[in-house]
Write an enzyme that holds these catalytic residues in place. Structure first.
Site, PDB file in Angstrom:
ATOM      1  N   HIS A  42     -38.502 -17.123  26.628  1.00  0.00           N
ATOM      2  CA  HIS A  42     -37.659 -16.621  25.591  1.00  0.00           C
ATOM      3  C   HIS A  42     -37.870 -15.401  26.769  1.00  0.00           C
ATOM      4  O   HIS A  42     -38.196 -13.904  26.705  1.00  0.00           O
ATOM      5  CB  HIS A  42     -39.038 -15.382  24.329  1.00  0.00           C
ATOM      6  CG  HIS A  42     -38.494 -16.586  23.332  1.00  0.00           C
ATOM      7  ND1 HIS A  42     -37.387 -16.668  22.668  1.00  0.00           N
ATOM      8  CD2 HIS A  42     -40.067 -16.960  22.604  1.00  0.00           C
ATOM      9  CE1 HIS A  42     -37.972 -17.540  21.171  1.00  0.00           C
ATOM     10  NE2 HIS A  42     -39.382 -17.842  21.659  1.00  0.00           N
ATOM     11  N   GLU A 129     -41.749 -23.244  17.499  1.00  0.00           N
ATOM     12  CA  GLU A 129     -43.370 -25.171  17.371  1.00  0.00           C
ATOM     13  C   GLU A 129     -43.706 -25.194  16.158  1.00  0.00           C
ATOM     14  O   GLU A 129     -44.306 -26.032  15.671  1.00  0.00           O
ATOM     15  CB  GLU A 129     -44.735 -23.787  18.124  1.00  0.00           C
ATOM     16  CG  GLU A 129     -46.214 -24.281  17.922  1.00  0.00           C
ATOM     17  CD  GLU A 129     -46.975 -23.686  18.375  1.00  0.00           C
ATOM     18  OE1 GLU A 129     -47.166 -23.251  19.246  1.00  0.00           O
ATOM     19  OE2 GLU A 129     -48.098 -23.692  17.688  1.00  0.00           O
TER      20      GLU A 129
END
Ligand code: F3S
Length: 284
Positions: A42, A129
């Site tokens: 990110h 995730e």
């Protein structure tokens, strides 16, 4: 002005490994397109640098069939078994940079569900995730993010339950949610799969922010672990600011500060932390 930089700021082991894997694939320079399955981290700066070097981001399963065959690097978050198989079936060469700590959760969920346990994942259901972990359970896995989610769970009396956590989940919240589920009297195996890198970064951020009069949290806008760090620091030090790069710095923030602390999320490259540090030290 004294500047204290958290030792645990920045890339954790898994993210460093994933980013290094991409650069390693670029250096091999085979005549094949290189993709990352989703942005590798990110952090817009890193993703931009990789794009300039020809690495494309494959955005979700719909994109698999459309892309020219090549190498797909799985980022540290990991993917579901279904996505992995879908990539293989479509002729892509997979380079798996799933963090070994996340891979361990995939294995637990796979085995426990095969052994008849229902799986609960404590985490954010829309985090990649968690979506990946859900996809390794052979029975429908349930995701619990807050106390309300517990009320929506089915009855597990007489059944086996296995609870794992998203690696970046807040430990205190995990403990509280697990205690609430345990009160229901089910047969539960609890595996705290929160990664130490996150805990250590959070503990250090809390300690430093309690001891300074200005605090900077450096990280990508969409990084949930950076957001959590910000929340922790803001509680200890009201003069806490979330920045992406030195461009976001405002000298007015620390006009009367003697001690400024700096921490950074797991996806923040070292060079950005160093730039922020130099800027605060010498330009404020
Ligand atoms: Fe892995 Fe922990 Fe980082 S799970 S990706 S080392 S935060």
């Amino acid at each position: 002005m004294e500047v204290i930089v958290a030792k645990s700021a920045g890339f954790c082991f898994g993210v460093k490994r994933a980013v290094d894997t991409v650069y390693e694939q670029i250096s091999r320079a085979e005549d094949k397109p290189i993709y990352t399955y989703g942005p590798i981290i990110h952090n817009e700066e890193v993703v931009k640098d990789l794009a300039e070097k020809g690495v494309q981001v494959m955005e979700g399963e719909e994109a698999i069939a459309e892309k020219k065959k090549g190498i797909v690097i799985i980022r540290s978050h990991g993917v579901s078994r279904h996505v992995q198989e879908h990539l293989e079936q479509n002729g892509f060469q997979i380079v798996d940079a799933t963090c070994p700590f996340v891979k361990k959760i995939h294995r637990i969920v796979e085995q426990e569900s095969q052994n008849g346990s229902s799986i609960i994942i404590i985490g954010n259901p829309s985090h990649p995730e968690v979506e990946g972990i859900v996809g390794w359970s052979s029975t429908p896995a349930m995701v619990v993010e807050n106390a309300e989610d517990i009320e929506k769970l089915p009855d597990f009396i007489g059944k086996k339950l296995c609870i794992v956590s998203q690696t970046t989940f807040n430990y205190k919240k995990f403990k509280d949610l697990v205690e609430k589920i345990q009160k229901k009297g089910y047969d539960i195996t609890v595996l705290n799969t929160i990664c130490n890198a996150t805990q250590e970064r959070q503990i250090e951020a809390k300690r430093i922010s309690a001891d300074v009069d200005g605090m900077l949290v450096v990280g990508g806008k969409h990084s949930s672990n950076t957001q959590k760090l910000y929340e922790i620091c803001k509680k200890e030090c009201n003069n806490t600011h979330f920045i992406q790069t030195t461009d976001d710095l405002d000298p007015a923030w620390f006009g009367s500060s003697d001690r400024v602390g700096i921490t950074a999320g797991a996806s923040t490259p070292n060079n950005i932390i160093e730039e922020v540090q130099t800027h605060v030290r010498f330009k404020f």
